[in-house]
Design an enzyme around this catalytic site. Structure first.
Site, PDB file in Angstrom:
ATOM      1  N   THR A   1       0.732  -1.602  -0.006  1.00  0.00           N
ATOM      2  CA  THR A   1      -0.343   0.518  -0.045  1.00  0.00           C
ATOM      3  C   THR A   1       0.259   1.141   0.060  1.00  0.00           C
ATOM      4  O   THR A   1       0.466   2.017  -0.959  1.00  0.00           O
ATOM      5  CB  THR A   1      -1.014  -0.156   0.926  1.00  0.00           C
ATOM      6  OG1 THR A   1      -0.216  -0.047   2.365  1.00  0.00           O
ATOM      7  CG2 THR A   1      -2.402  -0.679   1.172  1.00  0.00           C
TER       8      THR A   1
ATOM      9  N   TYR B   1      -1.774   6.736  16.491  1.00  0.00           N
ATOM     10  CA  TYR B   1      -0.801   6.592  16.313  1.00  0.00           C
ATOM     11  C   TYR B   1       0.204   6.399  16.777  1.00  0.00           C
ATOM     12  O   TYR B   1       0.212   5.122  17.437  1.00  0.00           O
ATOM     13  CB  TYR B   1       0.462   7.746  15.153  1.00  0.00           C
ATOM     14  CG  TYR B   1       1.345   6.801  14.083  1.00  0.00           C
ATOM     15  CD1 TYR B   1       1.559   5.691  13.827  1.00  0.00           C
ATOM     16  CD2 TYR B   1       2.541   7.678  15.254  1.00  0.00           C
ATOM     17  CE1 TYR B   1       2.440   5.795  13.397  1.00  0.00           C
ATOM     18  CE2 TYR B   1       3.720   7.267  15.252  1.00  0.00           C
ATOM     19  CZ  TYR B   1       3.764   6.709  14.350  1.00  0.00           C
ATOM     20  OH  TYR B   1       5.212   5.473  13.560  1.00  0.00           O
TER      21      TYR B   1
ATOM     22  N   ASN C   1      12.433  11.222  14.173  1.00  0.00           N
ATOM     23  CA  ASN C   1      12.403  11.699  13.238  1.00  0.00           C
ATOM     24  C   ASN C   1      13.425  10.823  11.983  1.00  0.00           C
ATOM     25  O   ASN C   1      14.706  11.295  12.119  1.00  0.00           O
ATOM     26  CB  ASN C   1      12.438  13.375  12.819  1.00  0.00           C
ATOM     27  CG  ASN C   1      10.721  13.787  13.102  1.00  0.00           C
ATOM     28  OD1 ASN C   1      11.094  13.740  14.569  1.00  0.00           O
ATOM     29  ND2 ASN C   1      10.014  13.790  12.761  1.00  0.00           N
TER      30      ASN C   1
ATOM     31  N   ILE D   1       6.604  26.745   5.910  1.00  0.00           N
ATOM     32  CA  ILE D   1       7.085  25.975   7.213  1.00  0.00           C
ATOM     33  C   ILE D   1       6.173  25.965   8.055  1.00  0.00           C
ATOM     34  O   ILE D   1       5.135  27.023   8.234  1.00  0.00           O
ATOM     35  CB  ILE D   1       8.617  26.953   7.815  1.00  0.00           C
ATOM     36  CG1 ILE D   1       9.750  26.837   7.162  1.00  0.00           C
ATOM     37  CG2 ILE D   1       9.021  26.612   9.054  1.00  0.00           C
ATOM     38  CD1 ILE D   1      10.794  27.060   7.317  1.00  0.00           C
TER      39      ILE D   1
HETATM   40  O1  LIG Z   1       6.107  21.121   4.846  1.00  0.00           O
HETATM   41  C1  LIG Z   1       5.905  20.710   6.131  1.00  0.00           C
HETATM   42  C2  LIG Z   1       6.506  19.829   6.598  1.00  0.00           C
HETATM   43  C3  LIG Z   1       6.301  19.292   8.390  1.00  0.00           C
HETATM   44  N1  LIG Z   1       7.049  20.305   9.225  1.00  0.00           N
HETATM   45  C4  LIG Z   1       7.148  20.519  10.159  1.00  0.00           C
HETATM   46  O2  LIG Z   1       7.986  20.063  10.355  1.00  0.00           O
HETATM   47  C5  LIG Z   1       8.222  19.575  12.047  1.00  0.00           C
HETATM   48  C6  LIG Z   1       8.440  18.000  10.974  1.00  0.00           C
HETATM   49  O3  LIG Z   1       7.570  17.093  11.142  1.00  0.00           O
HETATM   50  P1  LIG Z   1       7.255  15.881   9.955  1.00  0.00           P
HETATM   51  O4  LIG Z   1       5.690  15.354   9.452  1.00  0.00           O
HETATM   52  O5  LIG Z   1       8.255  15.621   9.033  1.00  0.00           O
HETATM   53  O6  LIG Z   1       7.156  15.061  11.601  1.00  0.00           O
HETATM   54  P2  LIG Z   1       6.421  14.494  12.568  1.00  0.00           P
HETATM   55  O7  LIG Z   1       7.698  16.020  13.608  1.00  0.00           O
HETATM   56  O8  LIG Z   1       5.410  15.348  12.473  1.00  0.00           O
HETATM   57  O9  LIG Z   1       6.852  13.569  12.916  1.00  0.00           O
HETATM   58  C7  LIG Z   1       5.668  12.572  12.852  1.00  0.00           C
HETATM   59  O10 LIG Z   1       5.650  12.176  11.484  1.00  0.00           O
HETATM   60  C8  LIG Z   1       6.680  10.895  11.354  1.00  0.00           C
HETATM   61  C9  LIG Z   1       6.885  11.056   9.300  1.00  0.00           C
HETATM   62  O11 LIG Z   1       7.654  11.567   9.023  1.00  0.00           O
HETATM   63  C10 LIG Z   1       7.055   9.848  12.505  1.00  0.00           C
HETATM   64  O12 LIG Z   1       6.722   9.104  12.004  1.00  0.00           O
HETATM   65  C11 LIG Z   1       7.286  10.720  13.209  1.00  0.00           C
HETATM   66  O13 LIG Z   1       7.583   9.779  14.347  1.00  0.00           O
HETATM   67  C12 LIG Z   1       5.791  11.269  13.919  1.00  0.00           C
HETATM   68  O14 LIG Z   1       5.791  11.841  15.109  1.00  0.00           O
HETATM   69  C13 LIG Z   1       7.106  19.612  12.170  1.00  0.00           C
HETATM   70  O15 LIG Z   1       6.933  20.364  13.046  1.00  0.00           O
HETATM   71  C14 LIG Z   1       6.638  20.197  11.023  1.00  0.00           C
HETATM   72  O16 LIG Z   1       5.289  21.265  11.001  1.00  0.00           O
HETATM   73  C15 LIG Z   1       6.868  21.709   7.660  1.00  0.00           C
HETATM   74  O17 LIG Z   1       7.367  23.215   8.278  1.00  0.00           O
HETATM   75  N2  LIG Z   1       6.824  21.306   6.603  1.00  0.00           N
END
Ligand SMILES: O=c1ccn([C@@H]2O[C@H](COP(=O)(O)OP(=O)(O)O[C@H]3O[C@H](CO)[C@H](O)[C@H](O)[C@H]3O)[C@@H](O)[C@H]2O)c(=O)[nH]1
Length: 299
Positions: free
Chosen positions: A33, A133, A162, A192
């Protein structure tokens, strides 16, 4: 034989590569998937299978479990589906491990901790997930410990920060690093969320794969896998922008709901077990940029 679930996916496929490099025989199960056969090591055996269905395989010495619903946002929208894959799917594999007397390596997440109460977050930090999750990943951990109590199942639980690297799909898994690089390559300005001063602990996928192989020799450990350092999203953006000779500023949008502000993991325990990250963010970013350039922005 080592069974790797999700072995055609982002992290799982790197685990498979490392195992095969080290001479292990590997069977991958993946329902494709989010996984992709392009990621699959040609030396691995492959079975297309959905972990929500039970399965019976003999001669398995260890199960490395990476097949999962991994999208935090989707878990909020579809909590039942998330639990179906992450909890019930894990139970199916635990049943298989019990019958085959196999060791169990489990891909967990720092999402189990929720909003950090202190930094860096160590393994004794309170468990208080803020998404389905994080909760479903923790349920998996509890079932593993139950199987250890009931049947003596041996396990390693790896709580990732991450993870980034080659093969992370900027559309599916939403890792900010692959999203920024992919947008810049296609001439779109990256966004951002919030003021960009939020921090994350970015660990390179090859180092995560190495931890999985080492974990075959750890005994009933719960271990954080990260770098022990934090970086702001603004700083990350600046580094990527400079590496790619890109001149535009990012678009700032409102903060993403449910986002943790600052987080990074304490990796003292992993270091005591002999693991530490080897690939710096600088080197890892170079690898992802060149991989994404080569294969036209990802999968
Ligand atoms: O286009 C974007 C995408 C993300 N972010 C910021 O970057 C940071 C990281 O975002 P991610 O989506 O990469 O990851 P997360 O920290 O949300 O992490 C979550 O998603 C991950 C997958 O990438 C893992 O699964 C992890 O365990 C889960 O907590 C966040 O502050 C988000 O707001 C941006 O500013 N712009």
């Amino acid at each position: 034989m080592i069974l790797v679930t999700g072995g055609a996916g982002f992290i799982g496929s790197h685990v498979v590569d490392k195992l095969i490099d080290q001479g292990y025989e590997v069977l991958v199960i993946d329902n494709l998937t989010t996984g992709n056969l392009k990621n699959l090591n040609p030396k691995a055996k492959f079975l297309k299978h959905d972990i929500r269905e039970a399965l019976d395989i003999k001669d398995v010495e260890a199960i490395i479990h990476h097949a999962a619903q991994i999208n935090v946002r989707h878990s909020v929208e579809k909590p039942r589906y998330d639990a179906d894959v992450n909890v019930l799917g894990t139970i199916n594999l635990l049943e298989l491990a019990r019958k085959a007397d196999a060791k169990f390596i489990y891909a967990s997440s720092m999402a189990v901790y929720g909003n950090p109460k202190y930094l860096p977050v160590d393994e004794n930090h309170e468990i208080d997930p803020i998404s389905p999750y994080g909760l479903s990943k923790y349920c998996g951990e509890l079932y593993i410990k139950l199987y250890n109590n009931l049947y003596g199942l041996e396990y390693s639980i790896l709580r990732y920060s991450n993870v980034y690297g080659e093969r992370q799909n900027p559309k599916g898994e939403a890792g900010v690093i692959s999203i920024f690089i992919s947008k810049i390559l296609s001439g779109e300005r990256p966004v951002i969320f919030g003021n960009g001063e939020q921090t994350r602990d970015f660990v390179y996928v090859g180092d995560v794969a190495k931890a999985n192989v080492m974990a075959l020799n750890w005994k009933n450990e719960v271990v954080n896998i990260g770098t022990g350092t934090e970086i702001t999203i603004n700083k990350l953006y600046k580094i990527i922008k400079e590496k790619m000779n890109y001149n535009e500023e990012p678009i700032y949008d409102k903060p993403r709901k449910g986002d943790v502000y600052r987080v990074y993991l304490d990796i003292t325990r992993a270091k005591k077990l002999g693991w530490e990250p080897e690939v710096s963010l600088n080197e890892g970013l170079d690898r992802v940029i060149s991989w994404m350039r080569k294969c036209g922005q990802g999968n």
